[in-house]
Design a protein around this motif. Structure first.
Motif, PDB file in Angstrom:
ATOM      1  N   GLY A 265       0.791  -1.229   0.000  1.00 29.13           N
ATOM      2  CA  GLY A 265       0.000   0.000   0.000  1.00 29.13           C
ATOM      3  C   GLY A 265       0.819   1.273   0.000  1.00 29.13           C
ATOM      4  O   GLY A 265       0.268   2.372  -0.029  1.00 29.13           O
ATOM      5  N   GLY A 266       2.133   1.135   0.050  1.00 27.15           N
ATOM      6  CA  GLY A 266       3.017   2.286  -0.129  1.00 27.15           C
ATOM      7  C   GLY A 266       2.749   3.439   0.820  1.00 27.15           C
ATOM      8  O   GLY A 266       2.599   3.264   2.029  1.00 27.15           O
ATOM      9  N   LEU A 267       2.689   4.636   0.254  1.00 27.33           N
ATOM     10  CA  LEU A 267       2.509   5.861   1.045  1.00 27.33           C
ATOM     11  C   LEU A 267       1.242   5.807   1.887  1.00 27.33           C
ATOM     12  O   LEU A 267       1.249   6.186   3.060  1.00 27.33           O
ATOM     13  N   GLY A 268       0.153   5.331   1.273  1.00 29.83           N
ATOM     14  CA  GLY A 268      -1.118   5.276   1.987  1.00 29.83           C
ATOM     15  C   GLY A 268      -1.048   4.364   3.197  1.00 29.83           C
ATOM     16  O   GLY A 268      -1.585   4.684   4.268  1.00 29.83           O
ATOM     17  N   MET A 269      -0.383   3.229   3.048  1.00 26.24           N
ATOM     18  CA  MET A 269      -0.240   2.296   4.158  1.00 26.24           C
ATOM     19  C   MET A 269       0.582   2.907   5.280  1.00 26.24           C
ATOM     20  O   MET A 269       0.226   2.796   6.461  1.00 26.24           O
ATOM     21  N   LEU A 270       1.676   3.576   4.950  1.00 21.43           N
ATOM     22  CA  LEU A 270       2.521   4.180   5.979  1.00 21.43           C
ATOM     23  C   LEU A 270       1.789   5.286   6.724  1.00 21.43           C
ATOM     24  O   LEU A 270       1.930   5.423   7.944  1.00 21.43           O
ATOM     25  N   LYS A 271       0.999   6.066   6.003  1.00 22.94           N
ATOM     26  CA  LYS A 271       0.200   7.109   6.663  1.00 22.94           C
ATOM     27  C   LYS A 271      -0.822   6.489   7.602  1.00 22.94           C
ATOM     28  O   LYS A 271      -1.066   6.989   8.702  1.00 22.94           O
ATOM     29  N   ALA A 272      -1.421   5.372   7.183  1.00 26.68           N
ATOM     30  CA  ALA A 272      -2.406   4.688   8.019  1.00 26.68           C
ATOM     31  C   ALA A 272      -1.753   4.075   9.256  1.00 26.68           C
ATOM     32  O   ALA A 272      -2.320   4.088  10.355  1.00 26.68           O
ATOM     33  N   LEU A 273      -0.540   3.525   9.102  1.00 26.54           N
ATOM     34  CA  LEU A 273       0.146   2.901  10.234  1.00 26.54           C
ATOM     35  C   LEU A 273       0.629   3.928  11.254  1.00 26.54           C
ATOM     36  O   LEU A 273       0.833   3.598  12.426  1.00 26.54           O
TER      37      LEU A 273
END
Length: 209
Positions: free
Chosen positions: A139-147
């Motif tokens: 999920g790239g950037l979106g995943m890191l922002k969510a985490l």
């Protein structure tokens, strides 16, 4: 070189090159080219027959390099890579056995995670710095922002699908300490021994932070 923690290593270079060495003779000139360009943290993967010998050669001949080993998937590999001169390890995932082996070897470890459950498990095992892998598929950037919300204390190194173009976007995130990338060591440049080109790629990467 002795390092205190995996976070120290992540702060030493904005990009951690993911290195696959097919010919032992390439190891030292490749490492020297990367260090000359300002990239000192090197992840030599255990994907080839010469990997252990390459780690030893770099550790012996390039003192300014912070030599680590990637693609560690079995507990017994920690002792092998430490004796070859590696000062840190990177795994694509994490098991209790791998965590215990890293601790027994007294070796800083960057464990791979892909899901929130894996982040929780890695944190429970004592890790607060992790490799998001494979980053693009996760999920790239979106995943890191969510985490970042539930895991504000965790620092990530996204690896897998990161490029020179996307790296600055990842590095701008507060929960990203560095990125992993293979674009610094293109196979054609290594095969032809174009070390000046690799130094230029390293300078470009080092300037990202």
């Amino acid at each position: 070189m002795r390092v205190n923690s995996i976070r120290d290593i992540m702060r030493a270079s904005p990009v951690m090159p993911v290195i696959v060495i097919d010919r032992l003779d390439d190891a030292v000139p490749l490492a020297r080219a990367l260090v000359a360009g300002g990239i000192r943290v090197l992840e030599v993967t255990l994907r080839t027959a010469v990997a252990l010998n390459a780690i030893k050669a770099i550790a012996d001949a390039v003192p300014d390099a912070i030599v680590g080993v990637g693609t560690v998937t079995r507990p017994e590999q920690f002792a092998q890579v430490k004796s070859a001169g590696a000062v840190f390890a990177v795994t694509p995932g994490l098991t209790a056995e791998l965590a215990a082996a890293a601790k027994a070897a007294d070796m800083p470890l960057l464990p791979g995670v892909m899901t929130p459950s894996e982040v929780i498990a890695a944190r429970a095992a004592g890790f607060d710095a992790m490799k998001l892998f494979p980053a693009e598929q996760a999920g790239g950037l979106g995943m890191l922002k969510a985490l970042a919300g539930p895991f504000a204390d965790v620092l990530f190194c996204p690896t897998g699908g990161v490029s020179l173009h996307s790296a600055p976007q990842f590095l701008a995130l507060p929960n990203v300490g560095c990125v992993g990338g293979s674009w610094l060591v293109p196979k054609d440049k290594v095969a032809s021994g174009d070390w000046q080109a690799i130094s230029a790629l390293a300078r470009e990467a080092a300037a990202l932070r």
